[in-house]
Design an enzyme around this catalytic site. Structure first.
Site, short mmCIF file in Angstrom:
data_model
loop_
_atom_site.label_atom_id
_atom_site.label_comp_id
_atom_site.label_asym_id
_atom_site.label_seq_id
_atom_site.Cartn_x
_atom_site.Cartn_y
_atom_site.Cartn_z
CG ASP A 457 -2.21 -0.37 1.10
OD1 ASP A 457 -2.51 -0.73 -0.04
OD2 ASP A 457 -3.00 -0.32 2.04
CG ASP A 778 -4.49 0.55 5.30
OD1 ASP A 778 -5.16 0.17 4.33
OD2 ASP A 778 -3.99 1.68 5.37
CG ASP A 782 -6.26 -3.45 1.56
OD1 ASP A 782 -6.55 -3.24 0.37
OD2 ASP A 782 -5.77 -2.59 2.30
#
Length: 1169
Positions: A457, A778, A782
């Site tokens: 990310d 997070d 996801d």
């Protein structure tokens, strides 16, 4: 009768009185039955019995807005009446249970039986001494009376060493269990939840939540208790963990207000009153049922096991190396459905099976040769008749032979292996805690060492996740830094401040810094914090505006989700009309704007032409500076007719843009260095982000993910989908294969894109190695990608509970550089295990060959059973401790990952194993056959039954152990390094174990006497033994000079072949299918399949030994035969019976292949009959 019901009623009344006396208007059972209702039923019941949610709150003595008063006595009382928010864990196994489990080891059982028979026979004296004399000539003269009495010692010593082994194993399991529980409690303590108490919003550990608390739920939460919704905005919940329905359930106070523990908030926000905690919550009830269920299951299993025991005994020579582990795995599998077996376990199990089978064969041959030799020598050559009174003596001989055979088997099976893996992983996990890696699944730690790709990310992982607004575009002017509020048009400014303050989660706040002079604390959504920071920079305050317009008064909220990529809030203005504030990703919100506020704050038409210009002049320059751009807008609606709020497309349209804000999220200072380390270590880092492509590219350059002049791809989600999908919109693997190798940045990606990319990389067959992918995430969205990845990293600080649930490792500091540490530890685990293997296999090969040839030539193993046990079990255990706890070094990051298909034993290791084996065998056989002349002592060969220990054999035993000790130092390096002492003092455990083993060896030789078959040695002989041992270090240098290229013939062992590499999905589905099927199938059928499977593996072994002369040959043949069976495996995944049968059928074909002259390169001899 009447009396009965009366008293019944009286009791009930009493009970209610009791509860009301406790001061609450409803009992535990009332609440429990309320929570079992769903939807409209629940609404009706709430209205009728409680007078709605407000009435419920009154009865629970709590305020829907201010929460509970934080009074300790009240909280304790609530805990006492309604229970605590804890689900008591399953009782850990006691030490005795673990000892009992360790005793189930098949090899140990065989040894125990042999020892008991040997004990029994040693106490039996045959009647008629004369008969005894004539029988025992076979033994070359009978021993004197004193020695016969000492015959029991060997049996007793074997039993004693078995006890040692069992205690060590049990202790290791116990400490592993303890560590695991510590880890679990740490994970549980870390979960906090937002609760309103005394009008203050506070973060509470989940265990402290009580009935009557007002909890704030938001996107990404895992609900910690059951509750009733008081007020919600667009709340959608994933209840699949309870109901199995994958569709998200909409929750609202007037239709379906029931929120259940263990479910995930997928969208929206709201407040609920807690009505059930711990074992009384829906999840708790299921857990209690499970607890009861598990015990029943175990009872059933035991029954089946008893009946199945006989079949299992003969067919499982290898219970020790993998049985225990597998059982453990099974149990864990029930509790936590996890991915397939880890790469390392796969390779180890395979290797252990190969070695175990070889050992079984060797031990069988040893016993047969000994028995035949004895029989032929006595009854054929010397023509002795078999006398009944001699039977016990003959039996004693046979038992002795049997014990020798078992000893060979014990030495061959590497029981140290599972232990080494466990110790190494447990040690690493403990140390990784210090490096901010909280490992949830042990095997993730080792998989990480093989990682070839990391999909990370951007926000929070590569960047600091402290958002600050640095640029803005208001009233047709682009300000490169935040302007003074006086230069902005007042009307625009007012709208902007209101839009930001109201249209953001009220849980998001900016608090004063903890330390003087520190940065203000950002709580909640970080992007919103950046915008609230802008309000403060413009010398205004958001709190008064929020107080004027509290959350209950918000008319409608469209919460942020990954599809909308924007958030809107509707409020009712004093004149009855409505105003909607909207904010979101600039290119998305600007598309919906038809007007924009000009330099005096009046709205003017915003044409498509203007939009394009704005994108070029404002948004792209901001993005290229690495800023995230957010557009804020609004729209007014008339009060009459009231708009249809559910028609989102028309509502979220025709907006008026107020301003565009550029928010900076600086790159973490340590990230560029960490990424460089990854690239050096052969790991590709890809950035997958929901941000604008220009922002993403700018950050990627700052991080060093992309470097100018390289050939790489930076694309957004739309382009990515266009490239990987065919005309029908289906994802095609070959299309993904064209994209992923060069892809470095994927921007504006949806969760599905992330999942597709990860799956595409994992399933790709382009490279010769299957890629091992790590993913960081997070957000709730996801989850799928984290689950699909080989290793999922969740963020400990910013991560939502859903992401943590799906992950394997939690990064407690959200930092990318911790991932690099995880890679280092993972590789260290792999190397530690290879070091141990290199050491262990040398011991095994030498000991087996010595015992085997010794027994065949001299009728007795030069290394006695008890000595073998000391060398094998005790030294293995300690060596695994010593070699598995080597700390990692930076040099681990200088090589490429091993990959999934790389054999466990590299050619360098094979060279070392064989090289040291040759040295040790030469020394031992020299000592065995000419040792008595060198040292001028009595020969220990051909000694009769129960004869006293000889100095000759003691020297052999002592030299053997000395060689192992020094070879343990050699084993510290597996890549052919010269300096084996490098960093030896950084590992105190290693040093203490080497010296400790040496000390114990001195005690055994000097004082071990009869049980260890040792005769004390003088100093000169000791010096010789140590000198021969030291030769190992010198010889190690000799081996290191031989180039590997000369040793092409070394086949690789422990390699995962194609057969083990079915794509996981298939393997998993197949297993699940068999699991369900096995339950329905009758036991007979199960045994039939098991039998077939085992016969198949046994056929394979026999072939292996026909075709290959060494263990290494086994790997090669498995590879050949597995290709035929693989083709069938894949076609017949449908039913378990097919799988087993097709496997069993494919084996005989390979038998023909094996027995036929080895025509390599002609697959034709491997046809199916």
């Amino acid at each position: 009768m009447g009396d009965m019901s009366n008293s019944d009623f009286y009791a009930k009344n009493q009970r209610n009185e009791g509860n009301h006396a406790a001061g609450f208007g409803c009992s535990l059972m009332d609440l429990r039955s309320l929570m079992e209702l769903r939807g409209t039923e629940a609404v009706v019941k709430l209205q009728e019995d409680y007078g709605g949610v407000e009435g419920l709150c009154k009865r629970l003595k709590t305020s829907p807005t201010e929460g509970l008063a934080d009074v300790q006595t009240d909280l304790d009382k609530r805990k006492e009446i309604f229970g605590r928010n804890l689900i008591p864990p399953k009782k850990p196994k006691t030490f005795l249970q673990l000892v009992w489990e360790a005793l189930q080891d098949v090899t140990l059982i065989i040894l125990e039986i042999a020892a008991l028979i040997s004990l029994g026979l040693s106490f039996y004296h045959p009647p008629g001494e004369s008969g005894g004399e004539s029988c025992a000539t076979a033994a070359g003269g009978v021993e004197d009376e004193g020695e016969a009495d000492a015959g029991w010692i060997e049996g007793a010593a074997i039993l004693l060493s078995v006890v040692c082994v069992v205690l060590v194993t049990a202790f290791n399991d116990w400490s592993k269990e303890k560590q695991f529980r510590g880890l679990q409690s740490r994970i549980e303590q870390e979960q906090k939840f937002q609760v309103v108490r005394g009008s203050q919003v506070i973060q509470l550990p989940v265990a402290d939540i009580v009935v009557g608390d007002i909890a704030q739920v938001k996107y990404g939460d895992l609900l910690p208790a059951d509750g009733v919704l008081i007020q919600g905005n667009d709340l959608k919940i994933d209840e699949s963990s309870l109901t199995g329905e994958s569709d998200h359930v909409k929750k609202c106070a007037d239709k379906d207000p029931m929120l259940l523990s263990g479910t995930h908030v997928m969208e929206g926000s709201g407040r609920m009153v807690v009505t059930a905690v711990g074992v009384n919550s829906q999840t708790g009830i299921i857990f209690t049922l499970l607890g009861a269920g598990v015990e029943e299951e175990e009872k059933k299993e035991k029954k089946v096991k008893k009946q199945d025991g006989a079949a299992a005994m003969e067919m499982q020579p290898l219970k020790s190396a993998e049985g225990g582990e597998a059982d453990e795995k099974e149990r864990k599998k029930v509790s936590a459905p996890k991915k397939e077996k880890s790469v390392l376990q796969g390779k180890l199990t395979k290797l252990a099976v190969q070695i175990g089978k070889a050992g079984l064969l060797m031990s069988a041959i040893t016993v047969i040769i000994l028995v035949l030799y004895f029989a032929i020598d006595n009854f054929v050559m010397k023509k002795h008749p078999w006398m009944p009174e001699c039977t016990p003596i003959y039996i004693q001989y046979f038992v002795k032979f049997f014990i020798i055979g078992v000893t060979v088997l014990v030495v061959a099976v590497p029981e140290g292996l599972p232990l080494a893996v466990t110790i190494s992983l447990a040690y690493s996990v403990k140390k990784m805690m210090k490096d901010n890696n909280l490992v949830r699944h042990l095997d993730a730690c080792e998989t990480m060492g093989n990682a070839t790709a990391i999909c990370s990310d951007k926000t929070g992982t590569l960047t600091t996740n402290r958002m600050t607004a640095v640029q803005c575009y208001v009233g047709d002017v682009h300000y490169k830094e935040i302007p003074d509020p006086t230069v902005l048009p007042p009307k625009s400014l007012d709208l902007l401040i209101n839009a930001i303050s109201i249209n953001s989660a009220y849980t998001t706040k900016i608090l004063p810094p903890d330390k003087e002079g520190g940065l203000p604390k950002q709580v909640g959504n970080k992007t919103e914090c950046g915008l609230l920071g802008l309000v403060i920079d413009l010398k205004r305050d958001y709190q008064p505006i929020r107080n004027q317009m509290p959350e209950e008064k918000l008319y409608k909220v469209y919460t942020f989700n990954s599809v909308r990529k924007s958030m809107s809030t509707v409020i009712k203005l004093p004149d009855g009309s409505f105003r909607m504030y909207s904010k979101g990703a600039s290119e998305i919100v600007l598309k919906k704007c038809s007007h924009i506020l000009n330099e005096v704050g009046e709205s003017r038409v915003f044409r498509p032409r203007d939009k394009d210009e704005m994108v070029k002049k404002v948004i792209e320059p901001m993005a290229c500076d690495g800023l995230r751009t957010i557009c804020v807008g609004y729209r007014d609606f008339p009060s009459n007719p009231e708009p249809n709020w559910d028609d989102e497309n028309n509502i979220l349209n025709d907006l008026t843009a107020i301003c565009v804000v550029g928010i900076e999220d600086p790159v973490r200072p340590e990230v560029p260095d960490a990424i460089q380390k990854c690239q050096r270590a052969g790991i590709t880092v890809r950035m997958v982000t929901g941000d604008n492509i220009n922002t993403a590219r700018a950050i990627a350059v700052k991080c060093g993910i992309i470097r100018p002049g390289e050939d790489f791809l930076c694309i957004d989600g739309k382009e990515f989908n266009r490239r990987i999908r065919n005309e029908k919109g289906e994802v095609e693997q070959e299309r993904i294969d064209k994209v992923w190798p060069k892809l470095r940045v994927l921007a504006r990606s949806s969760p599905t894109d992330k999942h597709t990319l990860v799956k595409g990389i994992i399933d790709s067959t382009m490279a010769d190695q299957r890629q091992v992918v790590a993913v960081t995430g997070d957000g709730t969205n996801d989850g799928p990608a984290l689950k699909k990845a080989d290793v999922g990293f969740a963020m400990g600080i910013a991560g939502t509970d859903v992401a943590k649930e799906a992950s394997d490792i939690i990064l407690t500091d959200d930092n990318f550089s911790s991932i690099v540490k995880a890679v280092m530890w993972g590789r260290n685990v792999y190397d530690s295990i290879s070091k141990f293997l290199q050491f262990q296999l040398t011991v095994n090969v030498v000991a087996v060959i010595v015992a085997f040839t010794g027994a065949c030539i001299t009728q007795d193993s030069p290394l006695k059973a008890v000595q073998m046990l000391w060398v094998n079990l005790i030294m293995d255990t300690f060596a695994s401790l010593a070699l598995a706890t080597e700390p990692p070094t930076e040099s681990l990051l200088k090589r490429k990952p091993y990959g999934r298909n790389k054999p466990l034993i590299s050619s360098t290791m094979t060279k070392n194993i064989l090289g040291h084996g040759v040295y040790q065998l030469i020394i031992i056989f020299t000592l065995l056959f000419v040792g008595e002349q060198i040292f001028d002592i009595d020969s220990g060969r051909n000694a009769p039954l129960h004869s006293p220990p000889s100095e000759h054999y003691t020297i052999i035993f002592n030299t053997f152990v000395m060689m192992q000790l020094f070879n343990e130092i050699n084993a510290r390096k597996i890549h052919g390094e010269r300096n084996v002492f490098d960093g030896i003092f950084r590992n105190p455990i290693f040093c203490s174990i080497v010296f400790g083993t040496f000390a114990v060896q001195i005690v055994i030789v000097q004082f071990g006497g009869k049980p260890f078959s040792c005769q004390p040695l003088n100093l000169e002989k000791w010096m010789w033994c140590v000198f021969l041992g030291l030769g190992e270090l010198v010889w190690g240098q000799v081996i290191a000079t031989i180039p590997n290229s000369r040793l092409r013939f070394l086949r690789r062992a422990g390699q995962l072949t194609q057969k083990d590499e079915l794509p996981e999905e298939d393997v998993n589905e197949e297993n699940e299918e068999i699991d369900h099927a096995e339950r329905e199938l009758r036991r007979g059928q199960i045994l039939w399949f098991r039998g077939l499977n085992r016969i198949q593996t046994q056929i394979e072994v026999v072939n292996t030994f026909k075709s290959g002369t060494s263990f290494q040959g086994a790997g090669a043949l498995r590879r050949q035969s597995s290709t035929t069976s693989q083709t069938q495996d894949v076609t017949n995944v449908s039913s378990p019976s097919h799988v087993s049968l097709s496997n069993a059928l494919s084996s005989p074909t390979s038998t023909t292949a094996a027995t036929a002259p080895p025509t390599t390169g002609h697959p034709s001899c491997e046809c199916i009959p």
